[in-house]
Design a protein around this motif. Structure first.
Motif, short mmCIF file in Angstrom:
data_model
loop_
_atom_site.label_atom_id
_atom_site.label_comp_id
_atom_site.label_asym_id
_atom_site.label_seq_id
_atom_site.Cartn_x
_atom_site.Cartn_y
_atom_site.Cartn_z
N HIS A 11 0.85 -1.19 0.00
CA HIS A 11 0.00 0.00 0.00
C HIS A 11 0.89 1.24 0.00
O HIS A 11 1.81 1.35 0.82
CB HIS A 11 -0.93 0.01 1.21
CG HIS A 11 -2.04 0.99 1.09
ND1 HIS A 11 -1.83 2.35 1.07
CD2 HIS A 11 -3.37 0.80 0.93
CE1 HIS A 11 -2.98 2.96 0.93
NE2 HIS A 11 -3.93 2.05 0.83
N PRO A 12 0.64 2.19 -0.90
CA PRO A 12 1.49 3.38 -1.01
C PRO A 12 1.61 4.21 0.27
O PRO A 12 2.63 4.87 0.48
CB PRO A 12 0.83 4.21 -2.13
CG PRO A 12 0.02 3.23 -2.90
CD PRO A 12 -0.40 2.16 -1.94
N VAL A 13 0.60 4.19 1.13
CA VAL A 13 0.66 5.01 2.35
C VAL A 13 1.86 4.63 3.22
O VAL A 13 2.39 5.46 3.96
CB VAL A 13 -0.66 4.92 3.16
CG1 VAL A 13 -0.81 3.58 3.86
CG2 VAL A 13 -0.77 6.07 4.15
N LEU A 14 2.32 3.38 3.11
CA LEU A 14 3.45 2.93 3.92
C LEU A 14 4.80 3.41 3.39
O LEU A 14 5.81 3.27 4.07
CB LEU A 14 3.46 1.40 3.97
CG LEU A 14 2.27 0.75 4.67
CD1 LEU A 14 2.30 -0.75 4.49
CD2 LEU A 14 2.24 1.13 6.15
N ASP A 150 8.83 7.53 8.27
CA ASP A 150 9.72 7.96 7.18
C ASP A 150 9.50 7.16 5.90
O ASP A 150 10.27 7.27 4.96
CB ASP A 150 11.18 7.84 7.63
CG ASP A 150 11.53 8.85 8.71
OD1 ASP A 150 10.92 9.93 8.74
OD2 ASP A 150 12.42 8.54 9.53
N GLY A 151 8.46 6.32 5.89
CA GLY A 151 8.15 5.53 4.70
C GLY A 151 9.00 4.28 4.55
O GLY A 151 9.14 3.75 3.44
N LYS A 152 9.58 3.80 5.66
CA LYS A 152 10.43 2.61 5.60
C LYS A 152 9.77 1.46 6.37
O LYS A 152 9.15 1.67 7.40
CB LYS A 152 11.78 2.90 6.23
CG LYS A 152 12.60 3.89 5.44
CD LYS A 152 13.99 4.03 6.04
CE LYS A 152 14.83 4.90 5.15
NZ LYS A 152 15.13 6.19 5.71
N LEU A 153 9.97 0.26 5.86
CA LEU A 153 9.53 -0.96 6.52
C LEU A 153 10.75 -1.74 6.98
O LEU A 153 11.85 -1.56 6.44
CB LEU A 153 8.70 -1.83 5.57
CG LEU A 153 7.40 -1.23 5.06
CD1 LEU A 153 6.80 -2.12 3.98
CD2 LEU A 153 6.42 -1.02 6.20
N PHE A 154 10.56 -2.63 7.94
CA PHE A 154 11.69 -3.43 8.41
C PHE A 154 12.32 -4.21 7.26
O PHE A 154 13.52 -4.50 7.26
CB PHE A 154 11.29 -4.34 9.58
CG PHE A 154 10.68 -5.65 9.20
CD1 PHE A 154 11.47 -6.78 9.00
CD2 PHE A 154 9.31 -5.78 9.05
CE1 PHE A 154 10.90 -8.00 8.65
CE2 PHE A 154 8.74 -6.99 8.71
CZ PHE A 154 9.53 -8.10 8.50
#
Length: 191
Positions: A11-14, A150-154
């Motif tokens: 999903h772009p929101v992430l 900040d728009g980063k995932l693990f």
């Protein structure tokens, strides 16, 4: 209170940086209701933390809380903490490898390198200055949630893709060795 829908990887929101929250906006009744809903959603999902972006709200707000969490029995308890406009400052070069999971990346874990001690600054939910030094797994939790804003995932920080595994396979093949390594680290760091 309302349970909010959690966005999943893709999903772009992430992937967008959330915007700063002005004090007046933070104190508005609708923002305070949103924070209550964020906390309720985190608790319902047995999360250790939840960032506003994970529930489709592009604001720099996150909640963390660990209270004998069944998903993370080795994780020290963290009282409910709301941080607005967080800034993370590493206080040491020491890092540790943590098997992380995420409510926005269902049923997947992987090893991420995190700073062992950080200072977290920002605002609390009442708009007052917030500052906390976090160590160990607790420091990792604050870094993980700030990454979301900040728009980063693990997944972006996984050191070796070969460490990616489902929760069942983590429990079966990796949990024992991880717990044997992380429990002494938690005791040494006090968190």
């Amino acid at each position: 209170m309302t349970l909010l829908k959690i966005a999943h990887v893709g999903h772009p929101v992430l992937r967008n940086r959330a915007r700063e929250v002005e004090r007046e906006e933070l104190l508005a009744p609708e923002t305070q209701r949103f924070i209550d809903d964020l906390v309720e959603t985190m608790r319902d999902a047995n999360g250790a933390g939840l960032a506003a972006t994970q529930v489709h709200m592009p604001l720099r707000i996150f909640a963390v809380e660990v209270k004998d969490n069944p998903r993370y029995p080795y994780k020290p308890n963290i009282p409910l903490t709301i941080v607005v406009n967080p800034v993370i400052e590493p206080l040491t070069d020491e890092r540790f490898d943590n098997y992380e999971g995420c409510l926005s990346v269902p049923n997947l874990r992987g090893v991420v390198s995190r700073f062992a001690e950080v200072r977290v600054t920002g605002l609390d939910r009442e708009g007052k200055p917030f500052e906390r030094v976090a160590r160990g797994l607790t420091a990792g939790t604050f870094q993980h949630e700030t990454d979301h804003l900040d728009g980063k995932l693990f997944l972006d920080r996984v050191t070796d893709p070969k460490t990616l595994c489902t929760w069942a396979e983590f429990d079966r093949f990796h949990k024992q060795a991880f717990v044997e390594r992380i429990v002494p680290f938690v005791k040494r760091m006090g968190g």
